[in-house]
Design a protein around this motif. Structure first.
Motif, PDB file in Angstrom:
ATOM      1  N   UNK A 105       2.189  68.422  15.478  1.00  0.00           N
ATOM      2  CA  UNK A 105       1.928  69.592  14.633  1.00  0.00           C
ATOM      3  C   UNK A 105       1.745  69.157  13.189  1.00  0.00           C
ATOM      4  N   UNK A 106       2.642  68.320  12.710  1.00  0.00           N
ATOM      5  CA  UNK A 106       2.569  67.844  11.321  1.00  0.00           C
ATOM      6  C   UNK A 106       1.240  67.145  11.048  1.00  0.00           C
ATOM      7  N   UNK A 107       0.745  66.380  12.049  1.00  0.00           N
ATOM      8  CA  UNK A 107      -0.477  65.611  11.849  1.00  0.00           C
ATOM      9  C   UNK A 107      -1.743  66.432  12.069  1.00  0.00           C
ATOM     10  N   UNK A 108      -1.599  67.699  12.465  1.00  0.00           N
ATOM     11  CA  UNK A 108      -2.761  68.565  12.625  1.00  0.00           C
ATOM     12  C   UNK A 108      -3.393  68.524  13.995  1.00  0.00           C
ATOM     13  N   UNK A 109      -2.819  67.768  14.942  1.00  0.00           N
ATOM     14  CA  UNK A 109      -3.378  67.714  16.293  1.00  0.00           C
ATOM     15  C   UNK A 109      -3.080  68.992  17.070  1.00  0.00           C
ATOM     16  N   UNK A 110      -2.027  69.715  16.688  1.00  0.00           N
ATOM     17  CA  UNK A 110      -1.642  70.964  17.328  1.00  0.00           C
ATOM     18  C   UNK A 110      -1.461  72.039  16.265  1.00  0.00           C
ATOM     19  N   UNK A 111      -1.671  73.290  16.659  1.00  0.00           N
ATOM     20  CA  UNK A 111      -1.394  74.402  15.750  1.00  0.00           C
ATOM     21  C   UNK A 111       0.089  74.737  15.733  1.00  0.00           C
ATOM     22  N   UNK A 112       0.729  74.616  16.882  1.00  0.00           N
ATOM     23  CA  UNK A 112       2.175  74.821  16.959  1.00  0.00           C
ATOM     24  C   UNK A 112       2.700  74.104  18.184  1.00  0.00           C
ATOM     25  N   UNK A 113       4.014  73.974  18.263  1.00  0.00           N
ATOM     26  CA  UNK A 113       4.597  73.321  19.425  1.00  0.00           C
ATOM     27  C   UNK A 113       5.990  73.875  19.670  1.00  0.00           C
ATOM     28  N   UNK A 114       6.454  73.693  20.885  1.00  0.00           N
ATOM     29  CA  UNK A 114       7.831  73.996  21.225  1.00  0.00           C
ATOM     30  C   UNK A 114       8.673  72.750  20.938  1.00  0.00           C
ATOM     31  N   UNK A 115       9.807  72.945  20.313  1.00  0.00           N
ATOM     32  CA  UNK A 115      10.715  71.841  20.001  1.00  0.00           C
ATOM     33  C   UNK A 115      12.125  72.236  20.432  1.00  0.00           C
TER      34      UNK A 115
END
Length: 306
Positions: free
Chosen positions: A138-148
C-alpha cells in the motif's frame, strides 16, 4: 524539461530502497526495465543522477534533490486523484486490495456482495499476499488498500504514512484432532505436550503464537512448519498435531478436527490500511461495507486508529 511520473516513481523507490533490484521488486517490474527507465530519466533531466558503487547504485547530489521533489510530486498526484474521485461522488471507481486467505474467504465475499448491490460502480480487485507484505504494498502504491493484522502478543510496527481503520477483533482458538481434547475449553499450557503445526517464526502469525506460548511458560514442539492456514488445519484433521486458528480462519476448517475455546485466547485485530493522502469516497464505502460484514459475523470493530 518534462518529467514522467512513471519514472519519478521509480526514482523514489530507488532512493528508498538503495538498489535497482529492490526498487523493481517493489514496483513489480524487472530490474532491466527499471534501469532503462532511470537512464531515460537522466536524459530527460540532462544531468547525472546516479553513480555505480560496485553492484549498488548511489544517487548523486542532483539525484537526491530530484528524488526528494519526486516524493512531494507523487503525494500531490495522490491528493489530486482523491479530489477528482470525490468530485465524482465516488460512484465509479476501481480499487485493488491486498488480502490473505482467511479474510478473503471468511469476510470479503459478504462485504463485496453487499457493496455491489448498493454501489455497483465500485469494482474491487484483490491480490493475495502474505500479511507481512500488504502494508508495504500500500505504501509503495501497488495497492489502494490492504487488510493488516495485529496480535495481542505481537503488534505490528506501523508506518506513519498509512492510516488504518479497525475492521474486526478476533479470538484465536485451539484446533485439535477430533477427540484429542475432551474438554469444552483448554488453556494453552494444556497443549504444551502435543505436537504443533505452525507457520515459521518470521511470519507474523508464527511469531505471535510462539510468543503467546512462551508467555504461558512453554515452547511449542513444532513438528510441521507450514505457511498456509488451510494446510495446517488439514494436517490437524489428519491427526498430525495441534494449531491455533482465528475466527475468520474457521471458514477454512475441514472435517475431522475439533475447535476448542481457549481460556485466555490471544486476540487478533484486523484493520484496513490505506495511504493517508488517499481519502477517496469510494474507499470509505468499501471500508463501511467490510465493517458491516464483520459486525454481522459477530466480530466487533473499534474506532479508527490514528
Amino acid at each position: 524539461m518534462e518529467l514522467s511520473l512513471h519514472r519519478l516513481r521509480m526514482l523514489r523507490e530507488l532512493h528508498r530502497r538503495g538498489t535497482v533490484t529492490a526498487a523493481a521488486a517493489a514496483l513489480h517490474y524487472t530490474a532491466s526495465a527499471v534501469s532503462q527507465q532511470l537512464a531515460q530519466l537522466e536524459r530527460d533531466v540532462g544531468g547525472k543522477l546516479f553513480e555505480r558503487l560496485g553492484r549498488r547504485v548511489q544517487l548523486t547530489e542532483l539525484g537526491v534533490v530530484l528524488a526528494e521533489h519526486a516524493e512531494e510530486i507523487l503525494k500531490s498526484v495522490e491528493r489530486a486523484t482523491a479530489a477528482v474521485a470525490e468530485a465524482q461522488d465516488g460512484v465509479t471507481a476501481r480499487l485493488t486490495a491486498g488480502v490473505w486467505a482467511s479474510v478473503a474467504s471468511g469476510l470479503l465475499p459478504f462485504a463485496l456482495s453487499a457493496l455491489a448491490k448498493e454501489h455497483p460502480g465500485i469494482e474491487v480487485r484483490t491480490k493475495e499476499l502474505a500479511p507481512e507484505e500488504t502494508a508495504g504494498a500500500v505504501r509503495d502504491g501497488a495497492l489502494d488498500f490492504s487488510f493488516v493484522i495485529d496480535y495481542s502478543d505481537y503488534p505490528m510496527p506501523w508506518d506513519p504514512a498509512l492510516t488504518r481503520v479497525v475492521i474486526a477483533v478476533e479470538r484465536l482458538h485451539a484446533a485439535v484432532p477430533r477427540g484429542a481434547v475432551p474438554a469444552s475449553t483448554v488453556g494453552l499450557p494444556d497443549l504444551a505436550e502435543h505436537p504443533w503445526i505452525l507457520a515459521g517464526p518470521r511470519s507474523h502469525f508464527g511469531r505471535a503464537v510462539r510468543l503467546a506460548c512462551q508467555r504461558h511458560g512453554f515452547e511449542p514442539k513444532i513438528t510441521h512448519e507450514v505457511g498456509e492456514q488451510a494446510t495446517a488445519l488439514a494436517m490437524v484433521a489428519a491427526g498430525l498435531g495441534v494449531t491455533l486458528v482465528s475466527d475468520l480462519g474457521l471458514s477454512l476448517r475441514p472435517p475431522g478436527l475439533d475447535v476448542v475455546a481457549l481460556t485466555e485466547p490471544p486476540m487478533r485485530t484486523v484493520s484496513i490500511a490505506h495511504r493517508t493522502a488517499s481519502t477517496r469516497p469510494s474507499l470509505q464505502l468499501v471500508i463501511d461495507a467490510v465493517r458491516a460484514a464483520a459486525a454481522e459475523r459477530g466480530l466487533g470493530a473499534a474506532a479508527p486508529l490514528p
